[in-house]
Write an enzyme that holds these catalytic residues in place. Sequence first.
Site, PDB file in Angstrom:
ATOM      1  CD1 TRP A 221      -2.143  -2.235   1.730  1.00  0.00           C
ATOM      2  CD2 TRP A 221      -3.009  -1.189  -0.049  1.00  0.00           C
ATOM      3  NE1 TRP A 221      -3.165  -3.014   1.226  1.00  0.00           N
ATOM      4  CE2 TRP A 221      -3.712  -2.401   0.144  1.00  0.00           C
ATOM      5  CE3 TRP A 221      -3.372  -0.376  -1.119  1.00  0.00           C
ATOM      6  CZ2 TRP A 221      -4.760  -2.816  -0.691  1.00  0.00           C
ATOM      7  CZ3 TRP A 221      -4.410  -0.773  -1.952  1.00  0.00           C
ATOM      8  CH2 TRP A 221      -5.088  -1.977  -1.736  1.00  0.00           C
TER       9      TRP A 221
ATOM     10  CG  ASP B 155      -2.923   3.873   4.591  1.00  0.00           C
ATOM     11  OD1 ASP B 155      -3.953   3.715   5.279  1.00  0.00           O
ATOM     12  OD2 ASP B 155      -2.696   3.221   3.542  1.00  0.00           O
TER      13      ASP B 155
ATOM     14  CE  LYS C  78      -8.278  -2.169   4.928  1.00  0.00           C
ATOM     15  NZ  LYS C  78      -8.523  -3.211   4.017  1.00  0.00           N
TER      16      LYS C  78
HETATM   17  N1  PLP Z   1      -4.250   1.331   2.669  1.00  0.00           N
HETATM   18  C1  PLP Z   1      -4.291   0.165   3.327  1.00  0.00           C
HETATM   19  C2  PLP Z   1      -3.369  -0.065   4.477  1.00  0.00           C
HETATM   20  C3  PLP Z   1      -5.198  -0.824   2.932  1.00  0.00           C
HETATM   21  O1  PLP Z   1      -5.253  -1.998   3.571  1.00  0.00           O
HETATM   22  C4  PLP Z   1      -6.048  -0.585   1.825  1.00  0.00           C
HETATM   23  C5  PLP Z   1      -7.029  -1.582   1.368  1.00  0.00           C
HETATM   24  O2  PLP Z   1      -7.067  -2.701   1.740  1.00  0.00           O
HETATM   25  C6  PLP Z   1      -5.946   0.637   1.182  1.00  0.00           C
HETATM   26  C7  PLP Z   1      -5.057   1.594   1.626  1.00  0.00           C
HETATM   27  C8  PLP Z   1      -6.794   0.962   0.008  1.00  0.00           C
HETATM   28  O3  PLP Z   1      -8.062   1.194   0.445  1.00  0.00           O
HETATM   29  P1  PLP Z   1      -9.313   1.307  -0.532  1.00  0.00           P
HETATM   30  O4  PLP Z   1      -9.544  -0.044  -1.089  1.00  0.00           O
HETATM   31  O5  PLP Z   1     -10.363   1.780   0.400  1.00  0.00           O
HETATM   32  O6  PLP Z   1      -8.945   2.297  -1.571  1.00  0.00           O
END
Ligand code: PLP
Length: 367
Positions: free
Chosen positions: A105, A174, A198
């Site tokens: 991510w 994040d 989550k």
């Molecule tokens: N950041 C993290 C740590 C994630 O686990 C995720 C998705 O699983 C995201 C960002 C991306 O999120 P989204 O699918 O809501 O765009």
Amino acid sequence: DQKQTIYFGAGPAKIPQSVLLQAQQELLNYSGTGISVLEMSHRSADFNKILNKSEGLLRELWNIPDNYKVMFLQGGGSGQFSGVPLNLIGLKEDKCADYLVTGTWSSKAAKEAEKYGKVNIVHPKLDAYTKIPDPSSWTLNPSASYVYYCANETVNGVEFNFMPETNGVILVCDMSSNFMSRPVDVSKFGVIFGGAQKNIGCAGVTVVIVREDLLGHALKECPIVLDYKVQAEMNSLYNTPPSFSIYIMGLVLEWTKNNGGCAAMETLSKQKSSMIYDVINASSNFYACPVDTACRSRMNVTFRVGKKEGDEALEKKFVEGASKRGMMALKGHRSVGGIRVSLYNSITVEETEALAAFMKEFQKEHQ
Ligand code: PLP
């Protein structure tokens, strides 16, 4: 009917059953209004109460200081991969940002930021996302607009157990997959964001917490729905917000509060994840977790079965065997393979125990 399934999915993830039942009960007629939250105007007094309740609980649970704005946006965590640089990379003249890339991510976030300015990866590139490079190997740029990291890498099972030291540069994090899983000193951050799907609710809403003095620096090409200043000033109501998701989040946060808040979630997360890591550690390498002990995630436990690089046939059997016992969604992310156990706030100790017992049994049968 009570659900018999134990759902270990990585997100969208399990929502406490009491929350689902309450949402079900209120679905047709919310609190005597005669309509569903799904139908409610986002500009109505009733929805305003829902919005304020969710924000109030977030502020209370994390003790968010008054000089921080809380926004409920759309676009997911991924939307913020763009939102962060669009709003913050112009804070300093050089339009440059420091990124820690410790997993899937943060790697995506860094790539997205490159569209809007210069991105400096502060540490030697990792060939596998199984560790956090020692801070002594980082080269931070003092004229960076911000330092970015991902507190918990959901795919790889890598979690920070410390806060990066940035020498005064704005810290952006994040926290999508460990949101509200421990107390956080929000005052140490410029921005914290996370999707709700989550730990704190369902898909559709992304929480962005931003320090007030960082508003108003967006690049001119920043889409208005991602503009922190606009959204903060309009209390997340520039346009129609993800209203039902904001409502569900309020219910989940209420559940979090009634279950002891973030401190209790932290204690439980340590207890639950230790139960699984203990089985792995005692398995004489039948189970293998590739992640360094110091940064093993409390939220997403990743491991291989049979041998270090994973015996795929055995892993398939593991997933099938677990599924027969009602334990679902244990397959690892397609990019890393193996098994991934997501142990978000709503997963109980008993549910984790059931999995640990199955792991021991499976080892006995197949070693
Ligand atoms: N950041 C993290 C740590 C994630 O686990 C995720 C998705 O699983 C995201 C960002 C991306 O999120 P989204 O699918 O809501 O765009």
